[in-house]
Design an enzyme around this catalytic site. Sequence first.
Site, short mmCIF file in Angstrom:
data_model
loop_
_atom_site.label_atom_id
_atom_site.label_comp_id
_atom_site.label_asym_id
_atom_site.label_seq_id
_atom_site.Cartn_x
_atom_site.Cartn_y
_atom_site.Cartn_z
N LYS A 1 0.85 -1.19 0.00
CA LYS A 1 0.00 0.00 0.00
C LYS A 1 0.88 1.24 0.00
O LYS A 1 1.74 1.40 0.87
CB LYS A 1 -0.90 0.03 1.23
CG LYS A 1 -1.76 1.29 1.28
CD LYS A 1 -2.70 1.29 2.46
CE LYS A 1 -2.11 1.94 3.68
NZ LYS A 1 -2.25 3.41 3.73
N ASP B 1 -3.39 4.46 -2.12
CA ASP B 1 -4.35 5.00 -1.14
C ASP B 1 -4.30 6.52 -1.14
O ASP B 1 -3.66 7.12 -0.28
CB ASP B 1 -3.99 4.42 0.24
CG ASP B 1 -5.02 4.77 1.29
OD1 ASP B 1 -6.16 5.13 0.93
OD2 ASP B 1 -4.69 4.67 2.49
N LYS C 1 -7.22 8.43 -1.38
CA LYS C 1 -8.49 8.91 -0.83
C LYS C 1 -9.01 10.12 -1.61
O LYS C 1 -9.17 11.22 -1.06
CB LYS C 1 -8.35 9.24 0.66
CG LYS C 1 -7.96 8.05 1.51
CD LYS C 1 -8.03 8.36 3.00
CE LYS C 1 -7.69 7.17 3.86
NZ LYS C 1 -6.30 6.72 3.78
N ASP D 1 -13.37 14.98 -4.57
CA ASP D 1 -13.49 16.27 -5.25
C ASP D 1 -14.77 16.23 -6.08
O ASP D 1 -15.57 15.30 -5.93
CB ASP D 1 -12.24 16.49 -6.14
CG ASP D 1 -11.90 17.98 -6.31
OD1 ASP D 1 -12.84 18.75 -6.60
OD2 ASP D 1 -10.73 18.34 -6.15
N THR E 1 -11.17 6.75 10.65
CA THR E 1 -11.19 6.27 12.04
C THR E 1 -10.57 7.28 13.00
O THR E 1 -10.65 7.12 14.21
CB THR E 1 -10.47 4.92 12.18
OG1 THR E 1 -9.23 5.01 11.49
CG2 THR E 1 -11.29 3.79 11.63
N ARG F 1 3.75 -1.35 10.26
CA ARG F 1 4.91 -1.43 11.15
C ARG F 1 5.27 -2.80 11.71
O ARG F 1 6.46 -3.09 11.84
CB ARG F 1 4.75 -0.38 12.26
CG ARG F 1 4.95 1.03 11.73
CD ARG F 1 4.38 2.08 12.64
NE ARG F 1 2.92 2.02 12.66
CZ ARG F 1 2.14 2.81 13.39
NH1 ARG F 1 2.70 3.72 14.17
NH2 ARG F 1 0.83 2.71 13.32
O1 C5P Z 1 1.79 0.53 10.66
P1 C5P Z 1 0.33 0.23 10.67
O2 C5P Z 1 0.03 -1.25 10.53
O3 C5P Z 1 -0.40 0.87 11.80
O4 C5P Z 1 -0.18 0.92 9.31
C1 C5P Z 1 -1.53 0.93 8.96
C2 C5P Z 1 -1.72 1.65 7.67
O5 C5P Z 1 -3.11 1.72 7.42
C3 C5P Z 1 -1.19 3.08 7.65
O6 C5P Z 1 -0.80 3.37 6.31
C4 C5P Z 1 -2.41 3.89 8.02
O7 C5P Z 1 -2.38 5.18 7.50
C5 C5P Z 1 -3.53 3.08 7.38
N1 C5P Z 1 -4.83 3.24 7.99
C6 C5P Z 1 -5.07 2.97 9.31
N2 C5P Z 1 -6.31 3.13 9.83
C7 C5P Z 1 -7.30 3.52 9.04
C8 C5P Z 1 -7.09 3.81 7.71
C9 C5P Z 1 -5.82 3.64 7.21
O8 C5P Z 1 -4.17 2.60 10.04
N3 C5P Z 1 -8.51 3.63 9.56
#
Ligand code: C5P
Length: 230
Positions: free
Chosen positions: A31, A58, A60, A63, A118, A209
């Site tokens: 992603k 991603d 998003k 517009d 979220t 992560r």
């Molecule tokens: O590192 P981690 O597993 O927390 O990354 C989650 C990814 O999903 C990040 O790119 C974050 O921006 C995205 N994301 C999220 N929660 C959401 C929408 C997107 O963590 N509700």
Amino acid sequence: MSPIFCAIDTSDLAKARELARKLSGHVGGLKLGLEFFTAHGPKGFADLKAMNTPLFLDLKLHDIPNTVAGAVRSLLPLEPDFITIHAGGGATMIRAAMDAAHEATKHRPKILAVTVLTSLDGKDLTQVGQGSDLQEQVQRLALLAKECGADGIVCAPSEVEKLRALLGPDMTLMVPGIRPSWAEAGDQKRIMTPQMAMKAGATYLVIGRPITESGNPAQAAQRINEELSP
Ligand code: C5P
């Protein structure tokens, strides 16, 4: 195929390439978000695409319908596998994005709709004049996305079960907020393990992560894959 889309949240192209190389064959895709795309644009995207990994872009998009359709059309030559739009852009905008995606001659990207971010809670929604219950708003936007032909939605782990029941088996549910039991939660609050999210009805899991910051990303991804296989 692994349901994992690994979030490459970096503006460092060399680091992104390195992760893509290490994760090749161990995840279902990567992603890339605004951080990467605003820094490296189509060229950086094409760089990673050349490594033959499915890519979820991603951005998003939100517009007027004509502009979102134009943006989707402009992305078609990059052949992303998924593109996100905001369902809150309305029915005409969602349909315009779908129509533009259907213009793809070779590789049609799937369009996923984001419902309510979220990061927003009920108070935030009231502040911007959306007084309805947060969960109701999520469900309303998810149904709207489906009615307008979107391929799926992005949703939080806590919403998966309800939304799967509401939307049926065919909509793609792309789910972030995933943490294996052995990983740090970090700043994620309402998390689920990969197994729980898949059981609840997720199609794909966005995991960043726990994989990217582990000493051995391929091994971390593989460990999750193994935990998911019956
Ligand atoms: O590192 P981690 O597993 O927390 O990354 C989650 C990814 O999903 C990040 O790119 C974050 O921006 C995205 N994301 C999220 N929660 C959401 C929408 C997107 O963590 N509700």
